[in-house]
Motif scaffolding. Structure first.
Motif, PDB file in Angstrom:
ATOM      1  N   UNK A  42     -45.202  36.904 136.252  1.00 42.28           N
ATOM      2  CA  UNK A  42     -43.979  36.974 136.091  1.00 42.28           C
ATOM      3  C   UNK A  42     -43.796  38.376 135.675  1.00 42.28           C
ATOM      4  N   UNK A  43     -44.643  39.195 135.218  1.00 42.26           N
ATOM      5  CA  UNK A  43     -44.395  40.664 134.723  1.00 42.26           C
ATOM      6  C   UNK A  43     -44.867  41.540 136.059  1.00 42.26           C
ATOM      7  N   UNK A  44     -45.631  40.639 137.150  1.00 43.35           N
ATOM      8  CA  UNK A  44     -46.291  41.706 138.172  1.00 43.35           C
ATOM      9  C   UNK A  44     -47.261  42.689 137.677  1.00 43.35           C
ATOM     10  N   UNK A  45     -48.059  42.328 136.824  1.00 42.08           N
ATOM     11  CA  UNK A  45     -48.739  43.100 136.102  1.00 42.08           C
ATOM     12  C   UNK A  45     -50.238  42.789 136.356  1.00 42.08           C
ATOM     13  N   UNK A  46     -51.260  43.694 136.334  1.00 40.07           N
ATOM     14  CA  UNK A  46     -52.684  43.465 136.451  1.00 40.07           C
ATOM     15  C   UNK A  46     -53.288  44.396 135.584  1.00 40.07           C
ATOM     16  N   UNK A  47     -54.179  43.888 134.460  1.00 37.92           N
ATOM     17  CA  UNK A  47     -55.033  44.671 133.748  1.00 37.92           C
ATOM     18  C   UNK A  47     -56.544  44.110 134.193  1.00 37.92           C
ATOM     19  N   UNK A  48     -57.195  45.342 134.300  1.00 36.48           N
ATOM     20  CA  UNK A  48     -58.446  45.577 134.501  1.00 36.48           C
ATOM     21  C   UNK A  48     -59.512  46.185 133.656  1.00 36.48           C
ATOM     22  N   UNK A  49     -60.502  45.739 133.322  1.00 35.08           N
ATOM     23  CA  UNK A  49     -61.488  46.247 132.573  1.00 35.08           C
ATOM     24  C   UNK A  49     -62.583  46.554 133.611  1.00 35.08           C
ATOM     25  N   UNK A  50     -62.918  47.912 133.761  1.00 29.47           N
ATOM     26  CA  UNK A  50     -63.775  48.262 134.790  1.00 29.47           C
ATOM     27  C   UNK A  50     -64.630  49.528 134.687  1.00 29.47           C
ATOM     28  N   UNK A  51     -65.833  49.799 135.350  1.00 29.90           N
ATOM     29  CA  UNK A  51     -66.349  51.118 135.516  1.00 29.90           C
ATOM     30  C   UNK A  51     -65.986  51.919 136.728  1.00 29.90           C
ATOM     31  N   UNK A  52     -65.237  51.182 137.409  1.00 29.66           N
ATOM     32  CA  UNK A  52     -64.534  51.891 138.831  1.00 29.66           C
ATOM     33  C   UNK A  52     -63.444  52.947 138.150  1.00 29.66           C
ATOM     34  N   UNK A  53     -63.216  53.929 139.186  1.00 28.18           N
ATOM     35  CA  UNK A  53     -62.152  54.831 139.035  1.00 28.18           C
ATOM     36  C   UNK A  53     -60.927  53.811 139.333  1.00 28.18           C
ATOM     37  N   UNK A  54     -59.700  54.577 138.779  1.00 23.27           N
ATOM     38  CA  UNK A  54     -58.484  53.927 139.163  1.00 23.27           C
ATOM     39  C   UNK A  54     -57.959  53.957 140.339  1.00 23.27           C
ATOM     40  N   UNK A  55     -58.445  55.014 141.078  1.00 23.52           N
ATOM     41  CA  UNK A  55     -58.337  54.738 142.854  1.00 23.52           C
ATOM     42  C   UNK A  55     -59.193  53.857 143.472  1.00 23.52           C
ATOM     43  N   UNK A  56     -60.387  53.586 143.185  1.00 24.57           N
ATOM     44  CA  UNK A  56     -61.029  52.530 143.381  1.00 24.57           C
ATOM     45  C   UNK A  56     -60.386  51.244 143.411  1.00 24.57           C
ATOM     46  N   UNK A  57     -59.821  50.861 142.072  1.00 25.62           N
ATOM     47  CA  UNK A  57     -59.311  49.618 141.631  1.00 25.62           C
ATOM     48  C   UNK A  57     -58.061  49.500 142.353  1.00 25.62           C
ATOM     49  N   UNK A  58     -57.188  50.580 142.464  1.00 28.44           N
ATOM     50  CA  UNK A  58     -56.105  50.641 143.402  1.00 28.44           C
ATOM     51  C   UNK A  58     -56.355  50.093 144.862  1.00 28.44           C
ATOM     52  N   UNK A  59     -57.377  50.557 145.345  1.00 26.13           N
ATOM     53  CA  UNK A  59     -57.737  50.505 146.800  1.00 26.13           C
ATOM     54  C   UNK A  59     -57.983  49.119 146.846  1.00 26.13           C
ATOM     55  N   UNK A  60     -58.922  48.431 146.076  1.00 24.25           N
ATOM     56  CA  UNK A  60     -59.159  47.146 146.110  1.00 24.25           C
ATOM     57  C   UNK A  60     -57.936  46.249 145.942  1.00 24.25           C
ATOM     58  N   UNK A  61     -57.029  46.389 144.997  1.00 22.89           N
ATOM     59  CA  UNK A  61     -55.811  45.649 145.069  1.00 22.89           C
ATOM     60  C   UNK A  61     -55.081  45.887 146.304  1.00 22.89           C
ATOM     61  N   UNK A  62     -54.934  46.937 146.888  1.00 23.63           N
ATOM     62  CA  UNK A  62     -54.178  47.141 148.153  1.00 23.63           C
ATOM     63  C   UNK A  62     -54.582  46.669 149.390  1.00 23.63           C
ATOM     64  N   UNK A  63     -56.017  46.269 149.315  1.00 18.64           N
ATOM     65  CA  UNK A  63     -56.643  45.855 150.359  1.00 18.64           C
ATOM     66  C   UNK A  63     -56.229  44.340 150.576  1.00 18.64           C
ATOM     67  N   UNK A  64     -55.724  43.730 149.514  1.00 18.02           N
ATOM     68  CA  UNK A  64     -55.046  42.442 149.702  1.00 18.02           C
ATOM     69  C   UNK A  64     -53.571  42.354 150.496  1.00 18.02           C
ATOM     70  N   UNK A  65     -52.966  43.777 150.690  1.00 17.10           N
ATOM     71  CA  UNK A  65     -51.805  43.868 151.261  1.00 17.10           C
ATOM     72  C   UNK A  65     -50.599  44.017 150.402  1.00 17.10           C
ATOM     73  N   UNK A  66     -51.043  44.318 149.022  1.00 23.06           N
ATOM     74  CA  UNK A  66     -49.857  44.342 148.164  1.00 23.06           C
ATOM     75  C   UNK A  66     -49.935  45.850 147.643  1.00 23.06           C
ATOM     76  N   UNK A  67     -48.626  46.243 147.353  1.00 21.80           N
ATOM     77  CA  UNK A  67     -48.542  47.784 146.530  1.00 21.80           C
ATOM     78  C   UNK A  67     -49.046  47.745 145.289  1.00 21.80           C
ATOM     79  N   UNK A  68     -49.636  48.563 144.872  1.00 26.48           N
ATOM     80  CA  UNK A  68     -50.242  48.616 143.430  1.00 26.48           C
ATOM     81  C   UNK A  68     -50.123  50.191 142.787  1.00 26.48           C
ATOM     82  N   UNK A  69     -49.414  50.278 141.625  1.00 29.70           N
ATOM     83  CA  UNK A  69     -49.129  51.520 141.031  1.00 29.70           C
ATOM     84  C   UNK A  69     -49.658  51.594 139.764  1.00 29.70           C
TER      85      UNK A  69
END
Length: 113
Positions: A42-69
Protein backbone atom coordinates in the motif's frame (compact mmCIF):
# COMPACT_ATOMS: atom_id res chain seq x y z
CA UNK A 1 31.01 -7.47 4.36
CA UNK A 2 30.89 -6.95 8.13
CA UNK A 3 27.89 -9.01 9.24
CA UNK A 4 28.22 -7.70 12.82
CA UNK A 5 27.25 -4.18 11.74
CA UNK A 6 23.84 -3.89 10.20
CA UNK A 7 21.78 -0.95 9.04
CA UNK A 8 18.08 -0.40 8.55
CA UNK A 9 17.31 0.85 5.05
CA UNK A 10 14.02 2.23 3.78
CA UNK A 11 13.28 2.18 0.05
CA UNK A 12 10.43 3.52 -2.04
CA UNK A 13 9.77 0.76 -4.60
CA UNK A 14 7.35 0.82 -7.51
CA UNK A 15 5.01 -2.11 -6.80
CA UNK A 16 1.46 -2.66 -7.98
CA UNK A 17 0.56 -6.24 -6.98
CA UNK A 18 1.32 -9.20 -4.71
CA UNK A 19 3.59 -10.62 -7.42
CA UNK A 20 5.77 -7.52 -7.11
CA UNK A 21 5.90 -7.93 -3.33
CA UNK A 22 6.84 -11.61 -3.60
CA UNK A 23 9.57 -10.90 -6.16
CA UNK A 24 11.17 -8.14 -4.07
CA UNK A 25 10.85 -10.04 -0.79
CA UNK A 26 12.16 -13.24 -2.36
CA UNK A 27 15.31 -11.74 -3.88
CA UNK A 28 16.18 -9.98 -0.60
CA UNK A 29 15.49 -12.96 1.67
CA UNK A 30 17.76 -15.20 -0.43
CA UNK A 31 20.79 -12.97 0.19
CA UNK A 32 22.78 -14.02 3.29
CA UNK A 33 23.62 -10.38 4.08
CA UNK A 34 19.95 -9.55 4.69
CA UNK A 35 18.64 -10.14 8.23
CA UNK A 36 15.01 -9.04 7.79
CA UNK A 37 12.64 -7.66 5.16
CA UNK A 38 9.26 -5.94 5.50
CA UNK A 39 7.35 -5.00 2.35
CA UNK A 40 4.28 -2.73 2.41
CA UNK A 41 2.44 -2.79 -0.93
CA UNK A 42 0.00 0.00 0.00
CA UNK A 43 2.85 2.40 0.82
CA UNK A 44 5.16 0.97 -1.87
CA UNK A 45 7.78 0.74 0.86
CA UNK A 46 10.49 -1.82 1.64
CA UNK A 47 12.32 -1.90 4.99
CA UNK A 48 15.50 -3.97 5.11
CA UNK A 49 17.86 -4.75 7.96
CA UNK A 50 21.13 -5.76 6.36
CA UNK A 51 24.91 -5.84 6.42
CA UNK A 52 24.92 -4.96 2.70
CA UNK A 53 25.43 -1.44 1.39
CA UNK A 54 22.41 0.57 0.25
CA UNK A 55 23.62 0.28 -3.34
CA UNK A 56 23.82 -3.52 -3.07
CA UNK A 57 20.27 -3.69 -1.71
CA UNK A 58 19.01 -1.26 -4.35
CA UNK A 59 20.63 -3.41 -7.03
CA UNK A 60 18.95 -6.54 -5.66
CA UNK A 61 15.54 -4.84 -5.66
CA UNK A 62 16.02 -3.43 -9.16
CA UNK A 63 17.04 -6.87 -10.44
CA UNK A 64 13.33 -7.73 -10.11
CA UNK A 65 12.45 -5.05 -12.67
CA UNK A 66 11.19 -2.50 -10.15
CA UNK A 67 12.60 0.99 -9.57
CA UNK A 68 13.93 1.57 -6.04
CA UNK A 69 14.90 4.83 -4.32
CA UNK A 70 16.59 4.98 -0.91
CA UNK A 71 14.43 7.07 1.44
CA UNK A 72 16.32 6.68 4.70
CA UNK A 73 18.82 4.72 6.72
CA UNK A 74 19.97 4.25 10.28
CA UNK A 75 21.97 1.95 12.53
CA UNK A 76 20.21 -0.99 14.07
CA UNK A 77 22.21 -1.30 17.29
CA UNK A 78 20.03 1.15 19.21
CA UNK A 79 17.11 1.50 16.84
CA UNK A 80 17.92 5.19 16.49
CA UNK A 81 19.35 7.18 13.63
CA UNK A 82 23.05 6.96 12.95
CA UNK A 83 25.54 9.46 14.38
CA UNK A 84 26.11 10.87 10.88
CA UNK A 85 22.41 11.65 10.49
CA UNK A 86 22.34 13.29 13.92
CA UNK A 87 25.39 15.39 13.02
CA UNK A 88 23.74 16.57 9.79
CA UNK A 89 20.65 17.59 11.75
CA UNK A 90 22.75 19.60 14.22
CA UNK A 91 24.68 21.31 11.42
CA UNK A 92 21.47 22.18 9.57
CA UNK A 93 19.92 23.49 12.80
CA UNK A 94 22.80 25.87 13.49
CA UNK A 95 23.16 26.87 9.84
CA UNK A 96 19.47 27.80 9.70
CA UNK A 97 19.78 30.02 12.78
CA UNK A 98 22.99 31.66 11.56
CA UNK A 99 21.36 32.48 8.23
CA UNK A 100 18.28 33.79 10.03
CA UNK A 101 20.49 36.04 12.18
CA UNK A 102 22.34 37.37 9.11
CA UNK A 103 19.03 38.11 7.40
CA UNK A 104 17.65 39.90 10.45
CA UNK A 105 20.83 41.94 10.87
CA UNK A 106 20.78 43.02 7.23
CA UNK A 107 17.08 43.83 7.49
CA UNK A 108 17.64 45.91 10.66
CA UNK A 109 20.58 47.76 9.12
CA UNK A 110 18.21 49.20 6.50
CA UNK A 111 16.46 51.14 9.24
CA UNK A 112 19.62 52.42 10.90
CA UNK A 113 20.78 54.45 7.88
Amino acid sequence: MDTNRTAKLEFAVQMSCDSCVNAVKGVLERDPGVQSVHVDLAKEQVLVETALTSLQVQSLIESTGRRAVLKGMGGSETGETSDAVKMLFIINFYLFHILKLIYLCSFASNFIY
